[in-house]
Design an enzyme around this catalytic site. Structure first.
Site, short mmCIF file in Angstrom:
data_model
loop_
_atom_site.label_atom_id
_atom_site.label_comp_id
_atom_site.label_asym_id
_atom_site.label_seq_id
_atom_site.Cartn_x
_atom_site.Cartn_y
_atom_site.Cartn_z
N ASP A 175 -5.45 -0.51 -7.74
CA ASP A 175 -5.25 -1.41 -6.65
C ASP A 175 -6.33 -2.67 -6.76
OD1 ASP A 175 -4.75 -2.69 -4.25
OD2 ASP A 175 -5.57 -1.27 -2.96
N ASP A 181 -10.38 -2.76 0.28
CA ASP A 181 -10.12 -3.27 1.60
C ASP A 181 -9.80 -1.70 2.49
OD1 ASP A 181 -7.15 -2.48 1.09
OD2 ASP A 181 -7.65 -4.47 -0.36
N THR A 185 -7.18 -6.96 -7.94
CA THR A 185 -6.70 -8.39 -7.90
C THR A 185 -5.95 -8.65 -9.15
OG1 THR A 185 -8.84 -8.93 -9.03
CG2 THR A 185 -8.85 -9.03 -6.85
N ASP A 186 -5.62 -10.00 -9.44
CA ASP A 186 -4.81 -10.66 -10.43
C ASP A 186 -5.80 -10.37 -11.72
OD1 ASP A 186 -2.25 -10.91 -8.96
OD2 ASP A 186 -3.16 -12.61 -8.35
N ASP A 228 -18.44 -0.39 -11.58
CA ASP A 228 -17.39 -0.78 -12.48
C ASP A 228 -16.39 0.44 -12.81
OD1 ASP A 228 -16.19 -3.00 -14.37
OD2 ASP A 228 -16.84 -1.20 -15.75
N HIS A 255 0.71 -1.15 0.01
CA HIS A 255 -0.04 0.08 -0.01
C HIS A 255 0.92 1.19 0.28
CE1 HIS A 255 -3.44 -2.76 1.35
NE2 HIS A 255 -3.72 -2.29 0.28
N GLU A 286 -15.02 0.45 -6.46
CA GLU A 286 -15.18 -0.92 -6.11
C GLU A 286 -16.13 -1.77 -6.46
OE1 GLU A 286 -12.74 -3.18 -4.17
OE2 GLU A 286 -14.58 -4.52 -4.79
N1 SPD Z 1 -1.04 -11.86 -6.29
C1 SPD Z 1 -1.93 -11.26 -5.50
C2 SPD Z 1 -2.08 -9.69 -5.84
C3 SPD Z 1 -2.89 -8.94 -5.20
C4 SPD Z 1 -3.07 -7.52 -5.53
N2 SPD Z 1 -4.21 -6.96 -4.80
C5 SPD Z 1 -3.91 -6.56 -3.49
C6 SPD Z 1 -4.97 -5.65 -2.76
C7 SPD Z 1 -4.67 -4.93 -1.81
N3 SPD Z 1 -5.39 -3.75 -1.58
#
Ligand code: SPD
Length: 274
Positions: free
Chosen positions: A155, A86, A157-158, A137, A62, A106
């Site tokens: 920020d 988060d 996810t994958d 979105d 972060h 989000e």
């Molecule tokens: N491979 C995991 C990558 C996670 C990236 N996202 C993290 C979110 C934290 N705010």
């Protein structure tokens, strides 16, 4: 009794952490969300079987994804966080007294709710009057807001399933369009060893859109390969941030040496990007 949580990244690589107990486990409209208490890393949030953050090592992620573009811009007023439900990035953005508005776009309200419940260390940044949470979105929001933001932080996810689009040319084009001319963005940009081709594509895209993109890296033991990279995307050089004072509050990961060193790339990977 404790159990091992293992994350399999490829058929040839997996990592594990020891879990004491499961605190939340639910299928939301969008994904499988789990919050667990681990033996060493404190609480962890896991989305669709992939660790997103732990209390012990999230600060590297972060602080690096937020402060590198924020410091480069200088005194950012408006920031947008794509994903980030988060609240970890939001907490860092709000440390800047210059920030008047921090929008978080989000998709999953449950990620916000469960984080508020379980990650008190983020200090409930949602209660700050400068925060604005949009459950929607990001594509449409970026389209509607050209030239609006000093800083954008992706920020996410994958790049799997619904998040894949957030790593596309189209997304980066919209993101740069939503920045002010000297604004800066940072995006979650995966792992040099495992995701070389994807990062090359993203770098190519960033170069076609801005003058000074650069890749940088942070050590996060609970992510595959022990760390993760970020793409800095801007016309403003990241080095500008080295001259800017840190915002009030304490860093746990970033300091001036780390700031510079994060942009040093291992030779095999530097060649790939050049
Ligand atoms: N491979 C995991 C990558 C996670 C990236 N996202 C993290 C979110 C934290 N705010």
């Amino acid at each position: 009794m404790s159990i091992w949580f293992t994350e399999e990244l490829h058929p040839y690589y997996r990592k594990g952490i020891r879990v004491k107990r499961i605190l939340a486990d639910e299928q939301t409209e969008f994904q499988h969300v789990q919050v667990v208490e681990t033996e060493f890393f404190g609480k962890a949030m896991i989305l669709d079987g992939i660790i997103q953050l732990t209390e012990r090592d999230n600060m590297g992620y972060h602080e690096m994804i937020v402060h590198v573009p924020m410091l480069a811009v200088g005194a950012p007023k408006r920031a947008l966080i794509v994903g980030g439900g988060d609240g970890g990035s939001l907490q860092q953005v709000l440390r800047y007294p210059s920030v008047e508005e921090a929008v978080v776009c989000e998709l999953d309200q449950r990620v916000v709710d469960l984080s508020r419940e379980h990650f008190a260390s983020f200090g409930d940044p949602w209660a700050d009057p400068r925060s604005k949470l949009l459950i929607r979105d990001a594509f449409g929001y970026l389209e509607e807001n050209p030239g609006q933001f000093d800083v954008i932080i992706s920020d996410t996810t994958d790049p799997i399933g619904m998040a894949e689009r957030l790593f596309s040319d189209e997304f980066y084009r919209l993101m740069v369009r939503a920045l002010k001319p000297n604004g800066a963005a940072a995006t979650q940009c995966e792992q040099p060893f495992f995701d070389t081709e994807l990062i090359k594509e993203i770098y190519k895209s960033a170069k076609s859109l801005t003058k000074n993109p650069a890749y940088y890296y942070a050590n996060i033991p609970t992510y595959p390969g022990g760390g993760i990279g970020f793409m800095y995307i801007s016309n403003t050089p990241w080095e500008n941030g080295l001259k800017t004072p840190y915002p009030p509050g304490e860093n746990q990961y970033l300091n001036p040496d780390i700031h510079k060193a994060a942009f040093a790339l291992p030779e095999f990977f530097r060649k790939e990007l050049s």
